[in-house]
Design a protein around this motif. Sequence first.
Motif, short mmCIF file in Angstrom:
data_model
loop_
_atom_site.label_atom_id
_atom_site.label_comp_id
_atom_site.label_asym_id
_atom_site.label_seq_id
_atom_site.Cartn_x
_atom_site.Cartn_y
_atom_site.Cartn_z
N ARG A 1 11.57 43.94 -70.60
CA ARG A 1 11.63 43.30 -69.28
C ARG A 1 12.53 42.08 -69.37
NH1 ARG A 1 6.74 42.52 -68.62
NH2 ARG A 1 6.49 40.26 -68.85
N GLU B 1 5.84 33.42 -67.25
CA GLU B 1 6.18 34.59 -66.45
C GLU B 1 4.93 35.15 -65.77
OE1 GLU B 1 6.31 37.31 -70.47
OE2 GLU B 1 7.24 38.08 -68.66
N GLY B 2 5.16 36.01 -64.78
CA GLY B 2 4.06 36.67 -64.07
C GLY B 2 3.28 35.74 -63.18
N SER C 1 6.58 38.43 -58.08
CA SER C 1 6.27 37.88 -59.40
C SER C 1 7.34 36.87 -59.78
CB SER C 1 6.22 39.02 -60.43
OG SER C 1 5.98 38.52 -61.72
N GLY D 1 15.74 41.49 -58.87
CA GLY D 1 15.01 42.66 -59.34
C GLY D 1 14.65 43.56 -58.17
N GLU E 1 9.78 45.45 -55.11
CA GLU E 1 8.35 45.38 -55.42
C GLU E 1 8.04 44.35 -56.51
OE1 GLU E 1 10.15 48.88 -57.71
OE2 GLU E 1 10.22 48.05 -55.65
N THR E 2 9.07 43.81 -57.18
CA THR E 2 8.84 42.81 -58.23
C THR E 2 9.08 41.38 -57.77
OG1 THR E 2 11.12 42.83 -59.09
CG2 THR E 2 9.60 44.52 -59.93
N GLY F 1 11.23 38.03 -59.33
CA GLY F 1 11.54 39.41 -59.72
C GLY F 1 11.89 39.58 -61.19
N PHE F 2 12.02 40.84 -61.57
CA PHE F 2 12.39 41.18 -62.95
C PHE F 2 12.86 42.63 -63.00
CE2 PHE F 2 7.85 41.93 -62.41
CZ PHE F 2 7.70 43.24 -62.83
N TYR F 3 13.52 42.97 -64.08
CA TYR F 3 13.96 44.35 -64.34
C TYR F 3 13.25 44.88 -65.58
CZ TYR F 3 17.75 44.16 -60.92
OH TYR F 3 18.47 44.07 -59.75
N THR F 4 13.04 46.18 -65.62
CA THR F 4 12.43 46.81 -66.80
C THR F 4 13.28 48.00 -67.26
OG1 THR F 4 11.04 48.26 -65.42
CG2 THR F 4 10.07 46.17 -66.15
#
Length: 332
Positions: A219, A264-265, A236, A229, A232-233, A287-290
Amino acid sequence: MHRSATCAAASMALATARKVLKVGRGASSDEIKQAFREQALKWHPDLNKSVDAPARFKEVRLAMDVALAAANTQKGQSVWGTESAKAYYANPERRQEKRATSDAERGSRDDQETSGKREGSQQGEYRENEKVARMKNADLRNESQKLEKQRKQALRQERLRKRKERRLQNVSREHAETIDIASQLGLRRGSLLVASPGREDVFKRSVVLLVELTADLTRGITLSGGPGGPHETLSSWTLLHDQPSFANVPKNTISISNTIFIEEGLTTSAVALLKQHLDKPFVLIPGFYTWTLSELIDAVKRGHWLSVAWEVELAQWWLHSASTRSSTTDLW
């Protein structure tokens, strides 16, 4: 005396015999026998204790013999014929022999019946023993089958356990190999991913900070360029700051040489609360990417990303600069 009685029996008239038995002239053999049974029950010495009972019983018996012989002669059913019957009744030795033969045959039949009963009893006992033995054998067979089933189940469970253990070992080995390859490519928690100059997708001119890196999941948060991101993120948030007193528990905090801390989170309410207590510099990124680690390794190998270490001086400069700007796109 015996001879005179025999002669008297032989000389009994048929009419006298019928009169003694109280049957008519046309009486059949069955009727004569029935009449004899009635008179025998009346005059048998074992049942009648009068003085003349033995003589009357002999008379009844003789009358039956005479009446039966006559009835058989009339119907053509006599075994010996008329003359033979007369000779039979006139010969006491023959009659005695015949009676002895009958008694012997009766005794033989009784012995056979007794022997048959004994054999039947023995056979019944043998069958009962055989039944009990079959039941015992069935119980033993069922118990043996039950034990065999339990043994097979235990073997199957042991095979499944070993298979699962081998699979876990293989997965663990594959994960270790993947982590080793990622480390060789410079991919680790806290390192930067810089998009290659030729990229024209959503990551064009992006710089991503890796905040989590495991064998299953990677992530990252976008420090510059590109969107933060997927939609839906975006709820966060990630907080970057340089104040150790606000650092969260170690598993949720990334420390860059103990100078920059990454939380984070975070939820929107947590971010609002932290803003009231934190002094600048700090930066909030939504947001973030995974990716899977295998996908990221493949992208790095293909040249889509360049993995670089985030130097302390550069990180501190970026934090102070980004905390005073509304956008960080032009900082790279």
